[in-house]
Design an enzyme around this catalytic site. Structure first.
Site, PDB file in Angstrom:
ATOM      1  CG  HIS A   1      -3.250  -0.656  -2.734  1.00 35.82           C
ATOM      2  ND1 HIS A   1      -3.603   0.676  -2.604  1.00 35.82           N
ATOM      3  CD2 HIS A   1      -3.283  -1.167  -1.476  1.00 35.82           C
ATOM      4  CE1 HIS A   1      -3.827   0.949  -1.335  1.00 35.82           C
ATOM      5  NE2 HIS A   1      -3.649  -0.144  -0.632  1.00 35.82           N
TER       6      HIS A   1
ATOM      7  CB  SER B   1      -0.917   0.010   1.234  1.00 34.83           C
ATOM      8  OG  SER B   1      -0.153  -0.048   2.421  1.00 34.83           O
TER       9      SER B   1
ATOM     10  CG  ASN C   1      -3.270   4.563   0.935  1.00 35.28           C
ATOM     11  OD1 ASN C   1      -4.416   4.697   1.351  1.00 35.28           O
ATOM     12  ND2 ASN C   1      -2.613   3.419   1.019  1.00 35.28           N
TER      13      ASN C   1
ATOM     14  CD  GLU D   1      -4.881   2.915  -5.510  1.00 37.20           C
ATOM     15  OE1 GLU D   1      -5.140   4.126  -5.579  1.00 37.20           O
ATOM     16  OE2 GLU D   1      -4.033   2.454  -4.715  1.00 37.20           O
TER      17      GLU D   1
END
Length: 674
Positions: free
Chosen positions: A448, A427, A498, A460
C-alpha cells in the site's frame, strides 16, 4: 601511512557499515591529531579520507547523543567536539579532506575544519548539516565555520533545512574546493595537500565570491539585523514556533558573526546543550531510530531479489509506483488497457523528472536513463504478455473493486512464472479476500503506497494468513530499494494508517456539522502541527476515495466511526464534488492555464455547493463553536485512540512502527514523535 610526505589518515569504524563520530573514533582521532601536532618534518601534509566505499563520515553517533540526560552533559559533548575541530584548524601541517559518499553532520564539521576539501563526483557524495531534523544544531563548530566559508545566507539555508548538497553545487557555493572523478580523489587530495604545504595554495576560509549585497547583509550591523530578522520571520511562519532548534541555529550564527569565533562557539555549545534535552529533540530522535529500523528487512534478505517490476494501471498511483521503481534502477513494465491511459501515465513520469532537471536535481542524461527503464504496454500490443512475463513482481493499481481484483489475480497467475509475486496496491480491501480464489496465495501480498507516490515516503506491506515469508522478504526488499520507509501491518480493513484516519475523518465531519467552520478546523490542526488541515487533505486525496475508506471501516469499527452523519460524504460524491481533481471539493479550484503550467489553483474559498449542503445537515443538530484546543484534542484523540487499539490488536508489531506510520503516512506532528 605516509606517501611522498603526505600522511594518509583513513577513517574506518570497524564492524560498522557507516563511519560515525563515536567516542571510540573521537579518541582515535585525538591520537592522530597529537601525532600531527608534533610537526614531524617527514610529514609535510595530511589527507583525511574514508576506508568505506560509500561514505566519508555520516555524522555523530546518535546513540551517544541520546544517552545525554542533562543539558550540561550535552554541552560538554559539544565543547569536546569543538576542541577537536579547533585543533584541526590550528595545525601547522595542512589537512585536506577527501570526501566520497555521505559527509553529513559532524562529518561535514570535520571537513570544514580542514584546510581544503576535495569531493568526488560520485552519485552517493552529498554534504549536509541535518541536525535540525533531530531537533539539534550543529554542535562541533558548524554554525561558526560554514557561514564564514559560504556566507551566512547559504549557511542558514543549509542548516535550517538540513538539505543535501551535491558535489557540483558544493563547489559553486565554495563548500568544497575541487570536484573530481572518484578514481582521482586521493591523488588529487594529495596534490592539493602538497600545494598547501609548499605555499603554492592557501587554506579556504572565506567565500570565493562576495557580492556587494552579501557584504551589506553580512558585514554591516543594519544588514545583519535585517538578515537575521527575516530569517526568524521565515522560521516562525514555517514552524509555527513549535520547534526550538531553528531559532537556536540563527542565534548561534549571529553570535559568531557579531562576536567572533569564541563567542559564537559558546552560544553554539550552550544551545546544543539546551536543545538536546527538549521533548522535541527526544521525539525527533525517536523517529530517526524508527526510520533506521525500517531500513532493516524483518524477513531477512530474499533468496531471489526482484529485478523487474510490472505495474498494472498507469493512473496516478500506477505511474507513481513505476517512477519510484525506475528511478532506483528497476526495469519496469507499465501496463494499461488503453493507449490514452498509458500516455497519461508516461506523461506524468516525464513531467515529474523534467521538473527535477529544471531544478538541477537531475541531469538530462540521468533523466533519460530513468525514463528508458520504463516499458509501456497496452492491450493493443501483440507482445505485451511476453514482456510482462519477465516481471519478478507485478503490482496491480487497478480499480478498487473485489471482482476486478479477482480477475487480475486469475489473469496474472496464468501469465506469470510460478515464482513471480503478485502485489496489490489496495488501500481498503482485505488481502485475504483478494487472494481467496488464488492458485498460489503464498505469492500474494499487499503493498500500500501513499499518494503522491514519488513524494510520500511510507509503504505498508500487508501479508495475509497464507503469504509466505519469502514473498514478504521480497516485497519489503523492493520497498527499501525504492527508498520507502516500510512498515509491516496486519491484514485488517484500512490496514494501519487508514484505519486510524477513518475515525478522525468522522470527527472532522462531526465538528463541521456541529458548527465548526471548515477553514477554522484546517487552521486548528495546522497549529497543532499537521502540514495540512483535514479538509484540504480530503480534497487532495479525493472525497470519493475518502468516502470509500469511511464505508470500508464503518462495519468493522462500528461505534468507533460514530459522531457524524456520514451520508454527507455520499451526497458530495453523488454531486460530483470530488475534490481538487474535479475542480470542486470542500474548496473551490480553477484549472491552470498554459502560463501556470496547467497547475490547479485555488483551495482557499469554500465551495458554495458544500456550504449549501452543510447548512442542510447543520439544521439537524445543535450548533456551537468549540475552542481551538478542544478541536485539536478531539481530532488527534480519535487518531491516537485507534492507533493504541491497533497496537493492542497486533495490527502493528511495535509502537515505533505506529509512530512512523502516523508521521510519514498522514503527517502527524513530528514534534510529538508520532
Amino acid at each position: 601511512e605516509v606517501v611522498d610526505g603526505v600522511a594518509m589518515v583513513r577513517l574506518d569504524a570497524q564492524g560498522e557499515k557507516m563511519n560515525t563520530l563515536s567516542k571510540r573514533m573521537m579518541a582515535d582521532f585525538e591520537a592522530v591529531l597529537a601525532k600531527l601536532e608534533e610537526n614531524d618534518p617527514a610529514i609535510k601534509a595530511a589527507v583525511l579520507c574514508s576506508a568505506k566505499s560509500d561514505n566519508f563520515i555520516a555524522g555523530a553517533d546518535i546513540k551517544m547523543l541520546a544517552a545525554c540526560t542533562t543539558a550540561a552533559e550535552a554541552q560538554a559533548l559539544s565543547e569536546a567536539g569543538q576542541r577537536i575541530m579547533d585543533r584541526i584548524e590550528a595545525l601547522k601541517t595542512p589537512v585536506v579532506a577527501a570526501i566520497h559518499g555521505a559527509c553529513m553532520g559532524g562529518g561535514l564539521e570535520v571537513a570544514l575544519a580542514c584546510h581544503q576539501r576535495v569531493a568526488s563526483s560520485g552519485a552517493k557524495t552529498q554534504l549536509s548539516l541535518p541536525e535540525v531534523m533531530l531537533g539539534l544544531l550543529p554542535g562541533s563548530g558548524g554554525t561558526q565555520r560554514l557561514p564564514k566559508l559560504v556566507g551566512a545566507q547559504a549557511a542558514l539555508d543549509m542548516m535550517l533545512t538540513g538539505k543535501n548538497i551535491k558535489p557540483d553545487k558544493a563547489r559553486k557555493m565554495g563548500l568544497v574546493d575541487l570536484v573530481v572523478d572518484p578514481h582521482a580523489l586521493e591523488r588529487t587530495a594529495v596534490a592539493a595537500a602538497l600545494a598547501l604545504a609548499s605555499g603554492q595554495a592557501k587554506p579556504s576560509k572565506t567565500p570565493k565570491r562576495r557580492s556587494y549585497l552579501a557584504w551589506a547583509l553580512e558585514d554591516t550591523a543594519p544588514g545583519r539585523s535585517f538578515l537575521f530578522g527575516e530569517a526568524e520571520k521565515a522560521v516562525r511562519k514555517k514552524t509555527g514556533g513549535k520547534y526550538p532548534a531553528p531559532p537556536a541555529i540563527i542565534a548561534a550564527v549571529r553570535a559568531g558573526l557579531e562576536g567572533g569565533h569564541a563567542a559564537g562557539s559558546k552560544a553554539e555549545a550552550e544551545g546544543f546543550g539546551r536543545l538536546a534535552v527538549t521533548p522535541e529533540c527526544a521525539a525527533l530522535q525517536g523517529l530517526f531510530f524508527g526510520q533506521t529500523n525500517c531500513k532493516k528487512n524483518p524477513y531477512g534478505k530474499p533468496a531471489s531479489p526482484v529485478q523487474t517490476v510490472g505495474v498494472l494501471g498507469a493512473g496516478l498511483m500506477g505511474a507513481g509506483i513505476a517512477q519510484v521503481s525506475a528511478v532506483k534502477g528497476f526495469a519496469v513494465m507499465l501496463k494499461d488497457q488503453h493507449a490514452a491511459g498509458l500516455a497519461r501515465g508516461e506523461g506524468q513520469i516525464a513531467a515529474n523528472l523534467a521538473r527535477k532537471v529544471k531544478r538541477k536535481q537531475l541531469s538530462p542524461f540521468t533523466r533519460d536513463v530513468q525514463l528508458a527503464r520504463v516499458t509501456g504496454l497496452t492491450d493493443a500490443d501483440g507482445h505485451w504478455e511476453a514482456l510482462l512475463r519477465r516481471s519478478d513482481l507485478v503490482i496491480e493499481a487497478v480499480f478498487e473493486e473485489i471482482g476486478v481484483k479477482h480477475a487480475v489475480v486469475k489473469q496474472m497467475e496464468a501469465l506469470l512464472r510460478p515464482e513471480a509475486i503478485i502485489a496489490s496496491n489496495t488501500s481498503t480491501l482485505p488481502l485475504a479476500d483478494i487472494a481467496r480464489h488464488a492458485a498460489r496465495p503464498d505469492k500474494i501480498v499487499g503493498m500500500h503506497y501513499f499518494s503522491p507516490v514519488d513524494q510520500m515516503p511510507l509503504l505498508e506491506i500487508i501479508p495475509h494468513a497464507k503469504t509466505s515469508k519469502e514473498t514478504c522478504a521480497a516485497a519489503v526488499d523492493v520497498g527499501i530499494r525504492q527508498g520507502k520507509t516500510v512498515i509491516v501491518v496486519k491484514d485488517v480493513p484500512g490496514f494501519y494508517v487508514n484505519r486510524c484516519l477513518g475515525p478522525m475523518i468522522a470527527e472532522a465531519m462531526a465538528l463541521v456539522q456541529g458548527g465548526t467552520d471548515p477553514i477554522a478546523l484546517n487552521e486548528a490542526m495546522k497549529q497543532f502541527g499537521f502540514p495540512v488541515g483535514p479538509i484540504t487533505l480530503a480534497d487532495e486525496v479525493g472525497i470519493d476515495v475518502t468516502t470509500h475508506v469511511v464505508h470500508n471501516l464503518t462495519g468493522d469499527l462500528g461505534v468507533r466511526m460514530a459522531g457524524a452523519d456520514l451520508t454527507f460524504l455520499d451526497r458530495l460524491v453523488e454531486a460530483k464534488v470530488l475534490g481538487k481533481k474535479s475542480l470542486g471539493g470542500f474548496f473551490a479550484y480553477e484549472a491552470g492555464g498554459k502560463k501556470g503550467g496547467g497547475k490547479v489553483t485555488g483551495g482557499k474559498a469554500l465551495n458554495p455547493k458544500v456550504t449549501a449542503l452543510l447548512d442542510e445537515y447543520r439544521a439537524k443538530v445543535a450548533q456551537r463553536t468549540p475552542p481551538v484546543e478542544e478541536v485539536q484534542h478531539r481530532m488527534a484523540g480519535r487518531f491516537v485512540n485507534e492507533a493504541l487499539l491497533c497496537l493492542e490488536a497486533g495490527v502493528i508489531s511495535n509502537p515505533s512502527d505506529g509512530d512512523i506510520g502516523a508521521v510519514f503516512g498522514i503527517g502527524f506532528p513530528p514534534l510529538l514523535g508520532g
